[in-house]
Design an enzyme around this catalytic site. Sequence first.
Site, PDB file in Angstrom:
ATOM      1  N   LYS A   1       0.866  -1.184   0.000  1.00  0.00           N
ATOM      2  CA  LYS A   1       0.000   0.000   0.000  1.00  0.00           C
ATOM      3  C   LYS A   1       0.903   1.235   0.000  1.00  0.00           C
ATOM      4  O   LYS A   1       1.383   1.663   1.048  1.00  0.00           O
ATOM      5  CB  LYS A   1      -0.911   0.016   1.230  1.00  0.00           C
ATOM      6  CG  LYS A   1      -2.072   1.009   1.089  1.00  0.00           C
ATOM      7  CD  LYS A   1      -2.852   1.174   2.381  1.00  0.00           C
ATOM      8  CE  LYS A   1      -2.305   2.304   3.217  1.00  0.00           C
ATOM      9  NZ  LYS A   1      -2.372   3.643   2.563  1.00  0.00           N
TER      10      LYS A   1
ATOM     11  N   GLU B   1       9.652   2.805  10.890  1.00  0.00           N
ATOM     12  CA  GLU B   1      10.575   3.943  10.866  1.00  0.00           C
ATOM     13  C   GLU B   1       9.706   5.186  10.863  1.00  0.00           C
ATOM     14  O   GLU B   1       8.925   5.409   9.948  1.00  0.00           O
ATOM     15  CB  GLU B   1      11.456   3.858   9.618  1.00  0.00           C
ATOM     16  CG  GLU B   1      12.737   4.693   9.727  1.00  0.00           C
ATOM     17  CD  GLU B   1      12.518   6.150   9.397  1.00  0.00           C
ATOM     18  OE1 GLU B   1      12.294   6.932  10.357  1.00  0.00           O
ATOM     19  OE2 GLU B   1      12.546   6.509   8.227  1.00  0.00           O
TER      20      GLU B   1
ATOM     21  N   CYS C   1      13.307  12.165   6.843  1.00  0.00           N
ATOM     22  CA  CYS C   1      13.319  11.930   8.288  1.00  0.00           C
ATOM     23  C   CYS C   1      14.706  12.184   8.860  1.00  0.00           C
ATOM     24  O   CYS C   1      14.862  12.429  10.053  1.00  0.00           O
ATOM     25  CB  CYS C   1      12.843  10.515   8.609  1.00  0.00           C
ATOM     26  SG  CYS C   1      13.704   9.238   7.696  1.00  0.00           S
TER      27      CYS C   1
ATOM     28  N   GLU D   1       8.775  17.709  14.477  1.00  0.00           N
ATOM     29  CA  GLU D   1       9.203  17.418  13.113  1.00  0.00           C
ATOM     30  C   GLU D   1       8.370  18.235  12.126  1.00  0.00           C
ATOM     31  O   GLU D   1       7.157  18.052  12.027  1.00  0.00           O
ATOM     32  CB  GLU D   1       9.070  15.926  12.808  1.00  0.00           C
ATOM     33  CG  GLU D   1       9.674  15.551  11.469  1.00  0.00           C
ATOM     34  CD  GLU D   1       9.644  14.065  11.187  1.00  0.00           C
ATOM     35  OE1 GLU D   1      10.594  13.563  10.562  1.00  0.00           O
ATOM     36  OE2 GLU D   1       8.676  13.396  11.586  1.00  0.00           O
TER      37      GLU D   1
END
Length: 515
Positions: A205, A286, A320, A416
């Site tokens: 997906k 992650e 990231c 973030e």
Amino acid sequence: MVQPYKHEPFSNFKEEDNKRDYITGLKTVESYLGQDYDLLIDGERIATDEKIVSYNPSNKEEVIGRVSKANQDLAEKALVAAVEAFKTWRKVKPETRADVLFKAAAIIRRRKHEFSALLTKEAGKPWNEADADTAEAIDFLEFYARQALALKDGVPVQSRPNEFNRYDYIPLGVGIIISPWNFPLAIMAGTTVAAIVSGNTVLLKPASTTPVVAAKFVEVMEQAGLPKGVLNFVPGSGAEVGDYLVDHKDTRFISFTGSRDVGLRIFERASKLNEGQIWLKRVIAEMGGKDTIVVDSEADLELAAQSIVASAFGFSGQKCSAGSRAVVVEDVYDQVLNRVVELTGKLSLGNPEDQNINMGPVIDQSAFNKIMNYIEIGKEEGKLVAGGEGDSSKGYFIQPTVIADLDPKSRIMQEEIFGPVVGFSKAKDFDHALEIANNTEYGLTGAVITTNRRKIQQARENFHVGNLYFNRNCTGAIVGYQPFGGFNMSGTDSKAGGPDYLLLHMQAKTTSEMY
């Protein structure tokens, strides 16, 4: 004997041949813009009325493609197919499974500039960033194929007289691969093939903003000889299809790359026992980072400034691993900040189809709005010294932005942002800088710029991140060279491109035979 792994080289676009081939790749991609792509379930292509429409983030009116959208009924069909295919795929020799990956790597290598051009169009990646993404995808295919061959005979254990013991690795079962948009080829391909070469079957997906490159990759895996049902392509809504698959009793593991909040939600849902389920689901996740570059007073200050700019603004900060925090010892703070502002002002922002552009767009309107909101927060929390403006009239463009004099606990330094924004905080000394570097809930990457060997060792011991770099930027891990993955809220401590990554997709079995 397993042949040694060699990193796929990056293309040098100063060479006319590479430049010409990339432009040809862009023309190839333009020739199939706007096409429809089907689901793939048990080897059968299925078109649905409802589509995920992929747009060019540099030119939001340009349609990259329309990808059929799965619903729960089709997700169930795919899961049944994967369960059935697992019965045979798990028994296929590792050499045969690895061979599929080697063939897929060869196909992508031949079409390297086409895939990179598609990343430029669909994800807004400048040439070098797109080329690195494609190279990493090839690396994952090559590296995991070799790792599978290295693990095929298990590991030796002791046997007593009249006894023969074996310790082998066997696959887990059906896995759900939920891949991100920021590395829509490399991470999507890497997480998918790690599961497959280990003997599992999967449902892929992909991210809804970059589904076309995933559809093209699925075609490559078919061409490489992957049997039907081993890889099922089911783009769809996270709320409708994602949750259903994560919850399903036949799901054995979930491999997820994405945000902290979604990762925690998957982790929680996967922990619940559903009727008919006979295992604890494994989650490989992650989940992002808030990554710091520490600059010591004993540092090459030009290297420090260059490293900060490269880490913060590569792919518009949409990594990231992006260095979104600069913590600089006060003795050299002003020098480093001023040089970063100067370098930032030289960056060019625009459509990444132009080879000379340093920075392209952010991925979509939602990301644009979120990042611009953070910039407004940054103006309140610190001092805006570069950038700060955005334009979403044609594409989603945000200037590279530097915010100085921030409290280490400020939102800009803690949350973030996933965009071209870097915050600066001042540290009293190196000890204080490391203390600030460790003060987030994440632990993915970090960098330390210093010429002092004692401080390098101090950081090696005390800077708590999964990937720590000295005297370089904090992005750009290479498969097999810098296995990638972090601590704390950055995920489940997995190391993509590392020597033990495939083991996360397998389970150990001991057999003992008496003579």
